[in-house]
Design a protein around this motif. Structure first.
Motif, PDB file in Angstrom:
ATOM      1  N   ILE A 250       0.734  -1.032   0.028  1.00 55.38           N
ATOM      2  CA  ILE A 250      -0.227  -0.028   0.081  1.00 55.38           C
ATOM      3  C   ILE A 250       0.875   1.277  -0.066  1.00 55.38           C
ATOM      4  CG2 ILE A 250      -1.816   1.338   1.452  1.00 55.38           C
ATOM      5  CD1 ILE A 250      -3.057  -1.396   2.156  1.00 55.38           C
ATOM      6  N   ASP A 251       2.086   1.121   0.717  1.00 57.03           N
ATOM      7  CA  ASP A 251       3.078   2.226   0.758  1.00 57.03           C
ATOM      8  C   ASP A 251       3.326   2.523  -0.760  1.00 57.03           C
ATOM      9  OD1 ASP A 251       2.439   2.773   3.550  1.00 57.03           O
ATOM     10  OD2 ASP A 251       4.002   1.311   4.016  1.00 57.03           O
ATOM     11  N   ASP A 252       3.608   1.674  -1.641  1.00 55.70           N
ATOM     12  CA  ASP A 252       4.012   2.056  -3.114  1.00 55.70           C
ATOM     13  C   ASP A 252       3.122   2.492  -3.787  1.00 55.70           C
ATOM     14  OD1 ASP A 252       5.231   1.884  -5.487  1.00 55.70           O
ATOM     15  OD2 ASP A 252       5.647  -0.199  -5.294  1.00 55.70           O
ATOM     16  N   GLU A 253       3.545   3.752  -4.088  1.00 55.99           N
ATOM     17  CA  GLU A 253       2.314   4.673  -5.025  1.00 55.99           C
ATOM     18  C   GLU A 253       2.117   3.900  -6.348  1.00 55.99           C
ATOM     19  OE1 GLU A 253       0.678   7.199  -4.390  1.00 55.99           O
ATOM     20  OE2 GLU A 253       1.405   7.485  -2.417  1.00 55.99           O
TER      21      GLU A 253
ATOM     22  N   ARG B 208      -0.471   0.972  -5.023  1.00 56.62           N
ATOM     23  CA  ARG B 208      -1.466   1.265  -4.026  1.00 56.62           C
ATOM     24  C   ARG B 208      -2.714   0.941  -4.634  1.00 56.62           C
ATOM     25  NH1 ARG B 208      -3.855   5.495  -2.126  1.00 56.62           N
ATOM     26  NH2 ARG B 208      -3.206   6.706  -3.711  1.00 56.62           N
TER      27      ARG B 208
ATOM     28  N   CYS C  85      -3.374  -2.689  -5.082  1.00 52.07           N
ATOM     29  CA  CYS C  85      -3.494  -3.500  -3.971  1.00 52.07           C
ATOM     30  C   CYS C  85      -4.723  -3.125  -3.022  1.00 52.07           C
ATOM     31  CB  CYS C  85      -2.183  -2.973  -3.042  1.00 52.07           C
ATOM     32  SG  CYS C  85      -0.724  -3.789  -3.570  1.00 52.07           S
TER      33      CYS C  85
ATOM     34  N   GLN D  63      -3.001   1.837   8.645  1.00 46.85           N
ATOM     35  CA  GLN D  63      -2.645   2.691   7.334  1.00 46.85           C
ATOM     36  C   GLN D  63      -4.050   3.447   6.982  1.00 46.85           C
ATOM     37  OE1 GLN D  63      -0.757  -0.899   5.530  1.00 46.85           O
ATOM     38  NE2 GLN D  63       0.870   0.473   4.985  1.00 46.85           N
TER      39      GLN D  63
END
Length: 445
Positions: A48-51, A54, A57, A82
């Protein structure tokens, strides 16, 4: 699943293709269960932290959150924290639909709901309430409503300070979508510490409730939530007495008649009747002054199992308190339990009435007309002897009597006797005289 070894992957394009493949496969329930089983959930949450990954996912996680049995696995990840960060820190008025949709699903799980409320040392619910009222966001309010549905005392107690604002919203809010979620949230707050009578008096909720319970209302969802709220209020003895004296029972009966095809509304109205019968202060009102027990008797055979269960519990209370209704309820239960048998018996009675011979004017002194069965001489000759010489003077009985006595005694009889012959009736399992067998013979009961 071989693609699990490629998650995560240093090549962004390949990883995106793999995630899209999993998204397509995740429409199948068995595939979703397999994704959880092989341990892909924590890896997907980390992405999720990967733009770049995200959005895909979040969509994949949303599919995984649709199954109730897999929601609990999210508590072993950092997904809830998150989601709260993305919701609270969002600068836009409206959230990304994938984010709030996932949060709404996870809020239905008790463990996830606690983690959502524990965000920033227990300030999660306060921050959600603040954002929901600031932007009148019905989706966040739905998420809050899902959180309020859990029976955990730790969760319920956090809503006590918001009862006043929620009650005020009922009479001031014009947006019915947002209002529906507020009503649903307040209806979930079955907390003994809340003074619902003071809430009703302060905001005039009795008249507001009556105005929303219109049989032909276009917003059925709002009507349903108002009925649920009435059930929650009736759990309090004082509130139940106020509502019972305000003609709310008759309004609910009219709504029940108008929405009888909606199982959820019918169930919630039955629950309100149960609550009113539960309190001594309102029991006589619903039993003596309304026709609610009659409607409950009619619903004893409803196709919905929960409706039947609530009706049975309510009628049990009514039976214990009112002898007249007790006899009617007992008779109704007997008829419902033996309905097939009663219908068969009634059908047979109608058939017997149809088989009765039509009376005519030439009846004898006892209402019997021998001519109705043909010529009188033929009728008599059929069972007697034509000449005196043929009459058995030695004490022998007629063939018909001899036949029945032989059957009863187990003896044998002469079947070659003339002019009568005998045949076997398979249905009756006995020999009968063919000369006495007619088509108009009445069927055996």
């Amino acid at each position: 699943m071989k693609v699990a070894r490629l998650i995560p992957c240093p090549q962004a394009d390949l990883l995106n293709i793999i995630l899209r493949l999993l998204l397509n496969l995740s429409f199948d329930r068995d595939i979703r269960a397999q994704i959880i089983r092989i341990g892909l959930l924590p890896k997907l949450v980390d992405l999720i932290d990967d733009e770049n990954q995200r959005l895909i996912c979040l969509c994949l996680l949303y599919h995984l959150s649709m199954d109730d049995r897999t929601k609990g696995y999210f508590t072993y990840t950092k997904c809830n924290q998150q989601l709260m960060k993305m919701i609270i820190d969002c600068k836009e008025e409206r959230l990304e639909p994938e984010v709030i949709a996932l949060a709404i699903n996870l809020a239905l799980n008790p463990g996830c709901a606690e983690q959502l409320c524990d965000y920033k040392h227990g300030k999660g619910l306060k921050l959600l309430m603040k954002r929901a009222y600031k932007y009148k966001d019905s989706l966040i309010m739905k998420m809050i409503r899902n959180i309020s549905s859990h029976a955990s005392p730790d969760i319920k107690s956090q809503f006590i300070s918001y009862v006043g604002p929620l009650g005020e919203t009922l009479v001031t809010e014009k947006d019915e979508v947002f209002l529906t979620e507020v009503v649903g949230t307040l209806a979930n707050l079955t907390i003994p510490d809340i003074d619902y009578q003071a809430l009703m008096d302060e905001y005039g909720l009795v008249e507001w409730i009556k105005s929303k319970l219109k049989p032909n209302s276009a917003d059925v969802e709002l009507t349903l939530n108002v009925v649920v709220l009435v059930g929650t209020l009736c759990a309090d003895d004082a509130c139940a007495e106020v509502l019972a004296k305000s003609d709310i029972i008759q309004i609910l009966i009219e709504l029940l008649h108008a929405q009888q095809e909606d199982d959820e509304i019918v169930l919630q109205i039955c629950y309100v009747f149960y609550q009113l019968c539960f309190h001594k202060s309102t029991r006589n009102v619903i039993i003596k002054k309304t026709e609610a027990p009659a409607y409950l008797i009619d619903l004893m055979q409803d196709k919905n199992k929960e409706v039947r269960r609530v009706c049975d519990m309510t009628l049990e209370i009514i039976s214990e308190c009112d002898p007249d209704w007790a006899s009617r309820i007992k008779l109704a239960r007997f008829r419902n339990h033996n309905q097939t048998w009663l219908e068969t018996i009634e059908g047979q009675q109608v058939s017997y009435e149809d088989d009765e011979p039509t009376p005519i004017n030439n009846t004898g002194p006892y209402g019997f007309d021998p001519m109705a069965f043909g010529d009188q001489d033929d009728y008599l000759d059929q069972f007697g002897y034509n000449d005196a010489d043929e009459f058995p003077l030695d004490g022998r009985e007629s063939p018909d009597m001899n036949h029945w006595n032989s059957i009863n005694s187990g003896g044998e009889m002469d079947i070659d006797r003339e002019p009568n012959t005998y045949m076997r009736d398979d249905y009756m399992g006995m020999d009968i005289d063919a000369a006495n067998f007619t088509k108009a013979q009445r069927p055996t009961r």
